[in-house]
Write a protein that holds these residues in place. Structure first.
Motif, mmCIF file in Angstrom:
data_model
loop_
_atom_site.group_PDB
_atom_site.id
_atom_site.type_symbol
_atom_site.label_atom_id
_atom_site.label_comp_id
_atom_site.label_asym_id
_atom_site.label_seq_id
_atom_site.Cartn_x
_atom_site.Cartn_y
_atom_site.Cartn_z
ATOM 1 N N ALA A 53 0.749 -1.137 0.080
ATOM 2 C CA ALA A 53 -0.071 -0.087 -0.019
ATOM 3 C C ALA A 53 0.988 1.127 0.045
ATOM 4 O O ALA A 53 2.132 1.242 0.290
ATOM 5 N N GLY A 59 -3.765 7.277 6.542
ATOM 6 C CA GLY A 59 -3.776 5.942 7.271
ATOM 7 C C GLY A 59 -5.240 5.244 7.343
ATOM 8 O O GLY A 59 -6.069 6.324 7.574
ATOM 9 N N VAL A 80 -3.061 -2.023 9.950
ATOM 10 C CA VAL A 80 -2.894 -0.729 8.872
ATOM 11 C C VAL A 80 -3.309 -1.507 7.485
ATOM 12 O O VAL A 80 -2.266 -2.055 7.015
ATOM 13 N N GLN A 81 -4.052 -0.890 6.763
ATOM 14 C CA GLN A 81 -4.614 -1.524 5.351
ATOM 15 C C GLN A 81 -3.922 -0.403 4.212
ATOM 16 O O GLN A 81 -3.316 -0.793 3.306
ATOM 17 N N TRP A 82 -3.967 0.863 4.573
ATOM 18 C CA TRP A 82 -3.364 1.714 3.566
ATOM 19 C C TRP A 82 -2.845 3.048 4.280
ATOM 20 O O TRP A 82 -3.166 3.576 5.475
ATOM 21 N N THR A 84 -0.458 5.708 6.439
ATOM 22 C CA THR A 84 0.447 5.454 7.617
ATOM 23 C C THR A 84 -0.300 6.320 8.677
ATOM 24 O O THR A 84 -0.822 7.258 8.535
ATOM 25 N N PRO A 116 1.774 0.813 6.394
ATOM 26 C CA PRO A 116 1.065 -0.288 6.112
ATOM 27 C C PRO A 116 1.325 -1.570 6.180
ATOM 28 O O PRO A 116 2.632 -1.873 6.171
#
Length: 120
Positions: A53, A59, A80-82, A84, A116
């Protein structure tokens, strides 16, 4: 658990215990049983699938579990997917909003920001 596996199979998704490729982790929202196993499984899948990501983006994280911890207040286990996550950033989870007061990784170390793919 078997009923869920059967429903997934009816939808064309065969779970790993049944010889397929779809991971399945038992989880209880009431007792919290299986949360740690789910977090470990998510980390493994992120590594295996080499998910990436943009760390420069705002974030976004998925909340896996939340609880009230004495001396710390409300604490959420997230991945965390995407982007910061940074201390001081605003957040929204459902109908609750606030600011990130601290970021602690799965080893217990404090950070000012988390990129991420890492568990917080």
């Amino acid at each position: 658990r078997e009923r869920v596996a059967e429903q997934l199979a009816n939808a064309g998704l065969i779970t790993e215990p049944a010889g397929g490729t779809v991971p399945m982790v038992g989880l209880s929202g009431v007792t919290g049983e299986g949360v740690e196993e789910l977090k470990e499984h998510l980390l493994l899948q992120c590594e295996v699938l080499e998910l990436r990501a943009d760390p420069g983006a705002l974030g976004e994280a998925a909340v896996l579990d939340s609880k009230l911890v004495r001396g710390m207040g409300y604490v959420a286990d997230c991945v965390v997917q995407w982007g910061t996550l940074k201390v001081g950033q605003p957040f929204v989870v459902g109908s609750v909003a606030g600011r990130i007061k601290g970021l602690i990784d799965d080893a217990g170390a404090r950070h000012k920001e988390m990129p991420p793919g890492l568990p917080v």
